[in-house]
Design a protein around this motif. Sequence first.
Motif, PDB file in Angstrom:
ATOM      1  N   PRO A  64     -31.966 -35.717  36.661  1.00  0.00           N
ATOM      2  CA  PRO A  64     -33.165 -36.026  35.871  1.00  0.00           C
ATOM      3  C   PRO A  64     -34.411 -36.213  36.726  1.00  0.00           C
ATOM      4  O   PRO A  64     -35.514 -36.108  36.218  1.00  0.00           O
ATOM      5  N   LEU A  65     -34.249 -36.473  38.011  1.00  0.00           N
ATOM      6  CA  LEU A  65     -35.430 -36.778  38.814  1.00  0.00           C
ATOM      7  C   LEU A  65     -35.847 -35.605  39.684  1.00  0.00           C
ATOM      8  O   LEU A  65     -36.743 -35.722  40.519  1.00  0.00           O
ATOM      9  N   GLY A  66     -35.200 -34.466  39.480  1.00  0.00           N
ATOM     10  CA  GLY A  66     -35.424 -33.321  40.355  1.00  0.00           C
ATOM     11  C   GLY A  66     -36.868 -32.836  40.390  1.00  0.00           C
ATOM     12  O   GLY A  66     -37.329 -32.325  41.401  1.00  0.00           O
ATOM     13  N   ALA A  67     -37.591 -33.014  39.270  1.00  0.00           N
ATOM     14  CA  ALA A  67     -38.935 -32.435  39.188  1.00  0.00           C
ATOM     15  C   ALA A  67     -40.021 -33.402  39.657  1.00  0.00           C
ATOM     16  O   ALA A  67     -41.183 -33.058  39.641  1.00  0.00           O
ATOM     17  N   LEU A  68     -39.626 -34.608  40.068  1.00  0.00           N
ATOM     18  CA  LEU A  68     -40.643 -35.596  40.430  1.00  0.00           C
ATOM     19  C   LEU A  68     -40.896 -35.590  41.935  1.00  0.00           C
ATOM     20  O   LEU A  68     -40.048 -35.176  42.716  1.00  0.00           O
ATOM     21  N   ASP A  69     -42.080 -36.070  42.328  1.00  0.00           N
ATOM     22  CA  ASP A  69     -42.329 -36.156  43.766  1.00  0.00           C
ATOM     23  C   ASP A  69     -41.579 -37.352  44.346  1.00  0.00           C
ATOM     24  O   ASP A  69     -41.054 -38.190  43.623  1.00  0.00           O
ATOM     25  N   LYS A  70     -41.528 -37.393  45.674  1.00  0.00           N
ATOM     26  CA  LYS A  70     -40.607 -38.293  46.355  1.00  0.00           C
ATOM     27  C   LYS A  70     -40.826 -39.753  45.962  1.00  0.00           C
ATOM     28  O   LYS A  70     -39.886 -40.466  45.632  1.00  0.00           O
ATOM     29  N   GLN A  71     -42.104 -40.156  45.956  1.00  0.00           N
ATOM     30  CA  GLN A  71     -42.382 -41.561  45.705  1.00  0.00           C
ATOM     31  C   GLN A  71     -41.955 -41.981  44.297  1.00  0.00           C
ATOM     32  O   GLN A  71     -41.292 -42.989  44.095  1.00  0.00           O
ATOM     33  N   LEU A  72     -42.335 -41.137  43.340  1.00  0.00           N
ATOM     34  CA  LEU A  72     -42.013 -41.424  41.947  1.00  0.00           C
ATOM     35  C   LEU A  72     -40.504 -41.406  41.745  1.00  0.00           C
ATOM     36  O   LEU A  72     -39.953 -42.200  40.986  1.00  0.00           O
ATOM     37  N   ARG A  73     -39.847 -40.504  42.473  1.00  0.00           N
ATOM     38  CA  ARG A  73     -38.405 -40.376  42.331  1.00  0.00           C
ATOM     39  C   ARG A  73     -37.727 -41.675  42.741  1.00  0.00           C
ATOM     40  O   ARG A  73     -36.842 -42.171  42.056  1.00  0.00           O
ATOM     41  N   GLU A  74     -38.173 -42.212  43.871  1.00  0.00           N
ATOM     42  CA  GLU A  74     -37.551 -43.448  44.343  1.00  0.00           C
ATOM     43  C   GLU A  74     -37.782 -44.585  43.358  1.00  0.00           C
ATOM     44  O   GLU A  74     -36.878 -45.357  43.054  1.00  0.00           O
ATOM     45  N   GLN A  75     -38.994 -44.643  42.824  1.00  0.00           N
ATOM     46  CA  GLN A  75     -39.314 -45.697  41.859  1.00  0.00           C
ATOM     47  C   GLN A  75     -38.429 -45.567  40.619  1.00  0.00           C
ATOM     48  O   GLN A  75     -37.893 -46.546  40.115  1.00  0.00           O
ATOM     49  N   MET A  76     -38.285 -44.301  40.151  1.00  0.00           N
ATOM     50  CA  MET A  76     -37.473 -44.078  38.943  1.00  0.00           C
ATOM     51  C   MET A  76     -36.006 -44.406  39.191  1.00  0.00           C
ATOM     52  O   MET A  76     -35.304 -44.853  38.284  1.00  0.00           O
ATOM     53  N   GLN A  77     -35.553 -44.175  40.435  1.00  0.00           N
ATOM     54  CA  GLN A  77     -34.155 -44.510  40.736  1.00  0.00           C
ATOM     55  C   GLN A  77     -33.889 -45.982  40.451  1.00  0.00           C
ATOM     56  O   GLN A  77     -32.902 -46.329  39.808  1.00  0.00           O
TER      57      GLN A  77
END
Lengths: 437, 370
Positions: B169-182
């Motif tokens: 689900p987080l594949g399309a997000l940039d790195k920073q946002l991805r970590e936050q969403m995790q």
Amino acid sequence: MTDVSYDRTLADGVKPPEKHEEAPPAAPLTAADGTPLKKKLAITMRRARMRAFLLTAPLLVFLMVFFVVPIGQMLFLSVHNPTFADAMPRTTEALAEWDGSEIPGEDIFALLVEDMREARADRTIGRVATRMNYEVPGTRSLFTSTGRKAARLEPPFKEALIDADEDWGSLEVWAAMKRVSSTMTGSFYLAALDRQVNVDGEIVMQDENRQIYVPLFWRTFWMSALITVLCMLLAYPVAYLLSTLPLKYSNLLMILVLLPFWTSLLVRTTSWIAMLQTQGVINDLMVFFRIIGDDNRIQMMFNQTGTIIAMTHILLPFMILPLYSVMKTIPPSYMRAARSLGATPLTAFIRVYFPQTLPGIAAGTLLVFILAVGYYITPALVGGQSGQLISNLIAFHMQRSLNWSLAAALGGLLLAAILILYWLYNKLVGIEKLKFG
Amino acid sequence: MAEAEQASDPFVIFKDVQKSYDGETLVVKNLNLEISKGEFVTMLGPSGSGKTTTLMMLAGFETATHGDILLDGNPINNVPPHKRGIGMVFQNYALFPHMTVEENLSFPLEVRRMTKAETRKRVEKALAMVELSGFGKRMPAQLSGGQQQRVAVARALVFEPDLVLMDEPLGALDKQLREQMQYEIKHIHENLGVTVVYVTHDQSEALTMSDRIAVFNDGIIQQLSTPDDLYERPENSFVAQFIGENNKLNGKVKNVSNGSCRVELTSGDMVDALAVNIPGTDGRTTLSIRPERVEINPPVEEVPNQLDGRIEELIYLGDHVRTRLSVAGNSEFIVKVPNKAGHVLLKEGEQAKVGWRTEDCRALDPVAIN
């Protein structure tokens, strides 16, 4: 996440309105050499703009010469007819003064006879007669026969003319002559709508049994609508298959869809004749399998059925392609998402898939309907009497009756109808949402 | 949620599941997997390893060629997707573009014929959960990637499924946002107690979020364990290589005793290692050593395994210096030298000794070193 970062992400897409604060008017910016920046920019951009214009100029010229001008001329022809005014200048001038309340006096009759003698000598009397005949059916012979006698007529001309044909004493004829004498006329549009001006100057419908064009317009519209609906029903599953099948199958299917494009329209239409005529393949098969008796073969050609079947087939690709191009962009994950959220396949289709194909449906129906409304060859070949469309009548007036003004008026009405349709579409669907491919 | 059940009955069971698309090759080979209620299990692996296929079988979009899938004790092989009651978050969110955020969220409730009032209440609750209250009237296209992601998560949870599947689900997000969403997804999981099966190819994502990770390769689960186990005690060379950084040395097992073994490297040096996954005496093996467990010029009495190396490259990374050496014929031997007080400065081209403790070196199945 805090509210602050929402604002930041929001700023990517939608900019918040900037605050306009009262700032002192700044001096206009100048380039390094002192010229105002705006002017400098305009100079540098001019070359690029000129080049862009020159590149498109050939197309613009082509469109103007072969598209805009002829159509404009045609539309002008539908309201402009100088036949009478050119051939009978004196009468025209006199009729402009005439108030139309009673039969004109001897002076106008004298001018009429003079014009007629000249028109007969110039051989333009026939055209005048035809033009009058459009206005008041049956007046052709009034002009041609009077024209023949005009040379021998003696004054007083009023009595002589009425003597020669009592129609010259009819106010209706004179009112029509006054109408015809003006070069700009709406009478062809009235005629194209089965209306005419009566003695009292009111616009009235033709008699029921003399109405041709309005019923034909209605027939054209409902048949086009039916063809559009049939095309959509047939095209939707095909387009769906095209967009979802693996590439090697979908390519094959695409070739089958495009094949009609590569075949001559005449070949396609005549092959439908071979299929559908009373002694054709389908009737033969049905007789062979005893579905129908040999003596009551079904008439499927040279009537409305024939036109509808053949045109649906011919216009089908124009529905499939826009639908396909829209469906191609809908990833299967939408349907899957809908299913995983608890929707049955049918609900998922109706609520998730179908609404997303609406731009394709809109484009396809618009395209097919507009093409169908103006279709000519197929109805001409397979339509028989009941399957003729308005375009066949336009062609008739262009080629046979040579009443170009009426043909132009019919064409103008068709164009107006399509523009209204387009406007309606824009209101309901939004033209920017259309996707043709 | 019944806590008592958690230990006894697995919530999701894959029993001998196989999947083939073409009848010639197996995409999933004999999968056995049990997931407890409330667990966060990640399927991790390179693309084409069968992890997404496994997820799709669980969701019902693919049918298993062989074997059974059980949900809460019931076989679901023949249950269509819409009757499984499994929430799913898709790779590109799959938010319905023609519906507002609210309509997207009420969709699963409407198809379940929930009352209007109840629907509204649930939608508001779900939006509040992902901190998007007030965004209900927007269209998905008017949201940023991260916001769309939240809506997708909210939509998968709004009908309160017991199981939620997430496909990268987080594949399309940039790195920073991805970590936050995790972290956010992890917190939602903790707060709601739902069972999550998560698919990703990003190992740090898997390590951050999961209770357990199933490492997939070649249609087989290579190892199924907790994140720390996976990193510190990989059971085969693929897992050692896939999770984190890894140094490989090839050699031959000379003798095995008490869970450790003596290995003769291709260079002729002898080292000791933990015998984890070796064929037996005289079999070939690949040793796996984590870069941060290797010391440079260590004291001999503490570190028994010492080899000569040549420093090829130094990369300064602030908290540590990434040092590449040639050791025993491997020129890609990485050591992370911590930038601590009083450490000796290294120079490229110098000779140095590298050493590690026997318990940090695992003898695994042999693979080629490239």
